[in-house]
Scaffold this active site. Sequence first.
Site, PDB file in Angstrom:
ATOM      1  N   ASP A  26       0.861  -1.185   0.000  1.00 43.77           N
ATOM      2  CA  ASP A  26       0.000   0.000   0.000  1.00 43.77           C
ATOM      3  C   ASP A  26       0.897   1.234   0.000  1.00 43.77           C
ATOM      4  O   ASP A  26       1.973   1.233   0.633  1.00 43.77           O
ATOM      5  CB  ASP A  26      -0.914   0.020   1.229  1.00 43.77           C
ATOM      6  CG  ASP A  26      -1.828   1.235   1.238  1.00 43.77           C
ATOM      7  OD1 ASP A  26      -2.791   1.247   0.455  1.00 43.77           O
ATOM      8  OD2 ASP A  26      -1.563   2.168   2.006  1.00 43.77           O
ATOM      9  N   GLU A  28       0.946   5.539   0.541  1.00 41.18           N
ATOM     10  CA  GLU A  28       0.310   6.805   0.894  1.00 41.18           C
ATOM     11  C   GLU A  28       0.979   7.885   0.051  1.00 41.18           C
ATOM     12  O   GLU A  28       2.206   7.855  -0.161  1.00 41.18           O
ATOM     13  CB  GLU A  28       0.460   7.112   2.386  1.00 41.18           C
ATOM     14  CG  GLU A  28      -0.157   6.068   3.304  1.00 41.18           C
ATOM     15  CD  GLU A  28      -1.640   5.873   3.089  1.00 41.18           C
ATOM     16  OE1 GLU A  28      -2.306   6.829   2.615  1.00 41.18           O
ATOM     17  OE2 GLU A  28      -2.152   4.778   3.384  1.00 41.18           O
ATOM     18  N   HIS A 166      -5.359   4.128   7.075  1.00 45.37           N
ATOM     19  CA  HIS A 166      -4.772   5.065   6.113  1.00 45.37           C
ATOM     20  C   HIS A 166      -3.280   5.257   6.364  1.00 45.37           C
ATOM     21  O   HIS A 166      -2.718   6.274   5.954  1.00 45.37           O
ATOM     22  CB  HIS A 166      -5.504   6.409   6.116  1.00 45.37           C
ATOM     23  CG  HIS A 166      -6.879   6.340   5.549  1.00 45.37           C
ATOM     24  ND1 HIS A 166      -7.133   6.045   4.222  1.00 45.37           N
ATOM     25  CD2 HIS A 166      -8.089   6.502   6.127  1.00 45.37           C
ATOM     26  CE1 HIS A 166      -8.430   6.047   4.020  1.00 45.37           C
ATOM     27  NE2 HIS A 166      -9.029   6.312   5.148  1.00 45.37           N
ATOM     28  N   ASP A 171      -2.645  -0.731   6.429  1.00 53.27           N
ATOM     29  CA  ASP A 171      -3.556  -1.050   5.333  1.00 53.27           C
ATOM     30  C   ASP A 171      -3.096  -2.285   4.562  1.00 53.27           C
ATOM     31  O   ASP A 171      -3.928  -3.077   4.098  1.00 53.27           O
ATOM     32  CB  ASP A 171      -3.688   0.144   4.385  1.00 53.27           C
ATOM     33  CG  ASP A 171      -4.499   1.289   4.995  1.00 53.27           C
ATOM     34  OD1 ASP A 171      -4.834   1.190   6.190  1.00 53.27           O
ATOM     35  OD2 ASP A 171      -4.792   2.263   4.294  1.00 53.27           O
TER      36      ASP A 171
END
Length: 570
Positions: A26, A28, A166, A171
């Site tokens: 994942d 960000e 998040h 995640d």
Amino acid sequence: MPARNSQLSFDELGTPLRETTFVVFDLETTGGSAESDAITEIGAVKVRGGELLGEFTTLVDPQRGIPPEVVRLTGITQAMVHDAPTLDTVLPAFLEFAGDAVLVAHNAGFDTGFLRAACQQRGYPRPRSTVLCTVRLARRVLSKQDTPSCRLSALATLFNARVPTHRALDDARATVDVLHALLERVGAVGVHSLEELVDYLPERTPQQRRKRTLAKGLPEEPGVYLFRGPNNEVLYIGTANNLRRRVRQYFTASETRPRLREMVALATDVHAVPCAHSLEAEVRELRLLAAHRPPYNRRSKNPNRAWWLVLTEEAFPRLSVVKVPRDGALGPFRSQRAAHLAAEALQGASGLRACTQRIPAVGAAGRPCALAELDRCAAPCAGRQSVAEYAPAVQAITELITGTAASPLEALAAQLDQLSTEQRYEQAALRRDGLAALVRAVDRGQRLAALAALPELVAAQSDGAGGWRFAIARYGRLASAGVAERGVAPMPVVDALTAAAETVLPGPGPLRGAPPEEVGVLSRWLAKPGTRLVRSSWPWAEPAGAAGRWRGWLATATEARDRAMVLARD
């Protein structure tokens, strides 16, 4: 591994899923565009046969600002990434960690898009690994009765998985749990190998196959596309950075939404409107949605729809919720309910009356309502309050709207502190969320009004390749857009765009008649890191006492609310 002389069973033909190495990752980021935004965190988990093989996590210095809304969502601040390694250091380490494993991500197109862009920008070969999207897998496996949403948080709740936050590693861990739960379900329908899983995911309809030629001839540039039906009616409108590539996706297995598959079955033609860049495409999409109201679009069919709060014109003014604003209105609010909730909060904080009756300036002799008995209204309807005594409440609301003061917000904050002191935590949480919603609405309204007040504003963004994207805004509307590619002198382009820009006459209300959604799109584009102000009719500024001063409080309140929601789920 089976013995050399043993015979493989049918479920072991190919690469068995239990022997497949998955790297679930994942990212960000600072925003949603792989071309113009940057990675701020990478988290990854390597698993095989249900066993954890390793984890990879690091913050990444994006070498640019992190927008406040992203900070609120992820909790990753500029200070946290200040000393973090850059992607030049992190990317090769992550690629080594991933190796040739199957890459898995939730909404994989987003994460792999950033990964491919990062590899391309730094001269690394793009990863050739098989990519598995848990959103696509969930849509293939689950029904609407199982879950109405395939968001990671919804699937984590459905499968009792770890909670996504998040943050990249959290995640990724949640996605691992979701992946394992989904693989259990596909095993029940006879999918036991990686090859069978790859074949199981596509579900392209005959209509999608037959109509893929509709994408031929479309330009490979930004713009708006319109699917048209047999009577030339507009069925659906969307935007794309690459029109041909985006429209082709509707005719592939990646498009799984039943509603849009139905639209594709009806479509007979696709019309493209090329645009200079993404901002022009977004604005044109809004205008076309309002003009055509296509049946297969779910949002933004009426960009002018908004709700406002105005002070009535009478001796004892009150707040009224209206659709058509005038000068001095507070808004826009996205729903009538949001406007009413804001009115209730402001009435309680300022002393404005809540009743709807008209009260004469002198001689009022009505019967006080229940609010007066609760000391929440001074009862001007019963003659207990004069016009002069009532005036400070009206002035407080007027000053909040104009941005010269924010005493109603301060009063609500004081009430929140009092509730917390009295340990009335449930009421305090409700008051906190109400005040946060009011601050967001007032801050947004003041930002949009400041932009809409400008007769002309010219701004530029770098295209990342030595060129510039330009926007000419007049009274909150996009009047012209264009580009100056690398090597082209930018200012002559700006002068030509300004000369050819649409003439915009201001209308009434805080937004000068501009559609709220269009002003919002402009505001977000102008707020992106790296945007430069070329020139403006006069300085673009917000009032000193505006709700923008409460953004720090709002970030803290939002963090507290999100933390409480996570704890409640635990």
